[in-house]
Design a protein around this motif. Structure first.
Motif, mmCIF file in Angstrom:
data_model
loop_
_atom_site.group_PDB
_atom_site.id
_atom_site.type_symbol
_atom_site.label_atom_id
_atom_site.label_comp_id
_atom_site.label_asym_id
_atom_site.label_seq_id
_atom_site.Cartn_x
_atom_site.Cartn_y
_atom_site.Cartn_z
ATOM 1 N N ILE A 80 2.524 -5.017 6.639
ATOM 2 C CA ILE A 80 2.574 -3.838 7.561
ATOM 3 C C ILE A 80 1.811 -3.430 8.087
ATOM 4 O O ILE A 80 1.596 -2.203 7.821
ATOM 5 N N TRP A 126 0.816 -0.989 11.269
ATOM 6 C CA TRP A 126 0.958 -0.079 11.225
ATOM 7 C C TRP A 126 -0.658 1.064 11.887
ATOM 8 O O TRP A 126 0.090 1.106 12.897
ATOM 9 N N GLN A 149 8.604 -3.451 9.644
ATOM 10 C CA GLN A 149 9.002 -2.319 8.762
ATOM 11 C C GLN A 149 10.098 -3.006 8.698
ATOM 12 O O GLN A 149 10.350 -2.378 6.641
#
Length: 603
Positions: free
Chosen positions: A127, A131, A201
């Motif tokens: 994740i 990002w 997410q």
């Protein structure tokens, strides 16, 4: 209630908590391990304590443990030994059922925890990567938009400037279009990455992390349950040995209840009973009235003239002479024997004429016993084989114990003989296993040992029978027929036989039993000695105390009785007296007051 939904953002804290749980489990394992070491140490100390107070084998201490209180103490020591064994069982069970299992489980738990948090970190890294991509595309889109704006502004400026050529304007317009296209591409790329990031997410916070945290939660709950089960096992291991420990304690209580004070008192009697009678009262000695020899002389003349019919006391057998040998004089009482038990039939160490009682007592305490024959000299003061140095009751016990030991040895030798015989039979049936003739020598040796032990047993049984009063005196014919003791004790009469006998006042000397081997029935020889010339009287004596002459060669007297003296004390503590022509014997010199005839003494 789920860690995945409630603690979605507490990844680091959960990692610390699960590590703490494993540390607690390892601490509990260490606690149980130290408990097992304590149990082993306690068991070892209990066993050493029990062993320390156990009586040593083949020692005097072992003989003292025949009393019920001592037997109960031995039972207590044995129960404590079993009690220690139960603590060893506790240690072994805790080690096998708790320590080993928990140690293996901790290793599995560490692996599972490592795997779960590895997955969590992997999802977390994924994740974070998404990002970063989103942030990178966003910055690129922002940069391209700014570049497109600058390119558009530059084109408009060039288009408005009349001094700029048409080619430069066209070039600025194309550059502005390119920048606008790049901005549109960055916008599309940013939008795509944003959608992807949002999806990742959502999966991370609603699927991956909850699943991973759920596994960690289940792992932690299993650890807690396993620890609780181990604690139950810990208590159950103790509970399992409680019945056996209770039996050990019940055994101690039972041993305590088995103590019998009356039986112990009886054992003390059996251990120390001498078989003698207590001494009689000591008469008052009046020193205010001096002795008058004239009175004694008158008594002598009166007794010679008138005392024969009146002084008769007892039977004929007491005064009868022994066959083959001179009249035997019993040995004097042992000087060291000053205890009351040493004089069964009279006062303790009565005084001689003109000698204080305290002087006589000191003489008894300081003088040493005499050695009456070479046999006792050869022994060097050791315990005689027939235990004749012991009082009757103790001698009987020692002889009985010796007979029992010999019987056990005989049984052992017989078992060995039977085993050799069976082996010989096997060799005869199967010659390849061995030579039967090789066992003949061993078989003959065992048989010879059995015969020796049987002769030894018969010898001690004979002594035991004499002590118990079951063995009659042997006559000359029985002595010739019996060769039982010819090798050890020749039947001929020697000086020791004349010199040793149980002292009449109850004390026992070393060669006490030697006389019993040459005793014969006096009645068989009555006729041979009826015509013997009696010894002449050399004076008179008055009995100061009552004396019961129970041994061979002694004579009984009553206090105040007057008798004839036919042989004075030769220094051995005995005086030979006569009551009448048929009854004579020895009495302790200290029991009589002797008055010798002057003419007889001079002659």
């Amino acid at each position: 209630m789920s860690w995945g939904t409630e603690l979605w953002d507490q990844f680091d804290n959960l990692e610390k908590h699960t590590q703490w749980g494993i540390d607690i489990l390892e601490k509990y394992i260490k606690f149980v391990k130290e408990r097992t070491e304590i149990e082993l140490s306690y068991a070892k100390q209990l066993r050493n304590l029990s062993k320390k107070y156990q009586p040593k084998k083949n020692s005097k201490e072992e003989e003292e443990y025949k009393y019920t209180s001592c037997k109960a103490f031995i039972s207590t020591l044995n129960e404590m030994n079993d009690y220690a064994g139960q603590h060893e069982v506790i240690s072994e069970n805790m080690a096998s059922q708790i320590i080993v299992d928990l140690a293996r489980y901790v290793q599995e738990l560490k692996q599972e925890r490592k795997s779960n948090f590895h997955d969590g970190r992997k999802a977390q890294q994924h994740i974070e990567t998404c990002w970063k991509q989103l942030e990178s595309s966003k910055r690129r889109f922002e940069r391209d938009c700014k570049e497109a704006d600058r390119a558009q502004q530059y084109f408009e400026k060039m288009d408005a400037d009349i001094n700029v050529t048409k080619a430069d304007v066209e070039k600025a317009r194309q550059q502005a279009q390119i920048r606008h296209q790049m901005a549109e591409d960055s916008k599309a790329d940013y939008s795509s990455i944003l959608q992807k990031f949002n999806h990742e997410q959502h999966e991370y916070y609603h699927t991956h992390i909850p699943n991973i945290f759920q596994k960690i939660q289940e792992m932690e709950e299993r650890r807690i349950v396993r620890m609780g089960e181990s604690m139950k096992t810990y208590a159950e291991v103790d509970r399992q040995v409680i019945p056996i420990i209770g039996k050990c304690l019940d055994g101690i209580v039972k041993a305590a209840e088995s103590i019998d004070q009356k039986n112990d008192s009886q054992l003390v009697i059996e251990a120390y009973k001498s078989g003698f009678e207590p001494p009689g009262d000591i008469e008052f000695e009046d020193y205010t009235q001096p002795m008058k020899r004239t009175v004694s002389d008158n008594s002598l003349s009166n007794s010679r003239g008138e005392g024969k019919p009146d002084l008769k006391f007892g039977g004929k057998s007491k005064g009868k002479l022994w066959p083959f040998i001179k009249k035997n004089k019993p040995p004097p009482p042992p000087p060291a024997s000053a205890s009351p038990s040493a004089v069964p039939n009279g006062p303790q160490s009565p005084k001689q004429q003109k000698e204080p009682l305290s002087h006589r007592f000191n003489e008894f305490m300081t003088s040493k016993p005499k050695i009456h024959c070479f046999r006792s000299l050869k022994r060097g003061g050791a315990t005689p084989e027939d235990f004749s140095n012991l009082p009757p009751e103790q001698r009987r016990k020692k002889l009985q114990q010796k007979v029992d030991e010999l019987n056990k040895e005989i049984q052992k030798e017989m078992d060995q003989r039977d085993a050799i015989t069976k082996m010989k039979d096997v060799y005869l049936k199967n010659p390849q296993m061995g030579d039967p003739a090789s066992l003949d020598h061993k078989l003959a040796e065992v048989s010879q040992n059995i015969e020796k032990l049987r002769l030894e047993t018969q010898k001690f049984e004979a002594w035991l029978a004499e002590v118990e009063g079951r063995l009659p005196a042997r006559n000359e014919q029985a002595r010739r027929q019996s060769g039982l003791y010819d090798s050890q004790n020749p039947p001929t009469v020697n000086n020791c036989a004349q010199d040793r006998e149980s002292s009449p006042d109850g004390s026992y000397t070393e060669e006490q039993n030697q006389e019993s081997e040459v005793k014969v029935l006096a009645t068989d020889f009555d006729d041979e000695f009826d015509d013997e010339e009696p010894l002449p009287a050399i004076g008179t004596c008055k009995a100061l105390y009552t004396f019961e002459g129970q041994n061979e060669g002694t004579i009984s007297v009553v206090e105040g009785e007057t008798l004839y003296v036919i042989e004075e004390d030769k220094g051995d503590g005995w005086t030979r007296i006569r009551r009448n022509e048929d009854e004579e014997g020895y009495v302790p010199t200290s029991y009589v007051e002797v008055c010798l005839d002057k003419n007889a003494k001079d002659s």
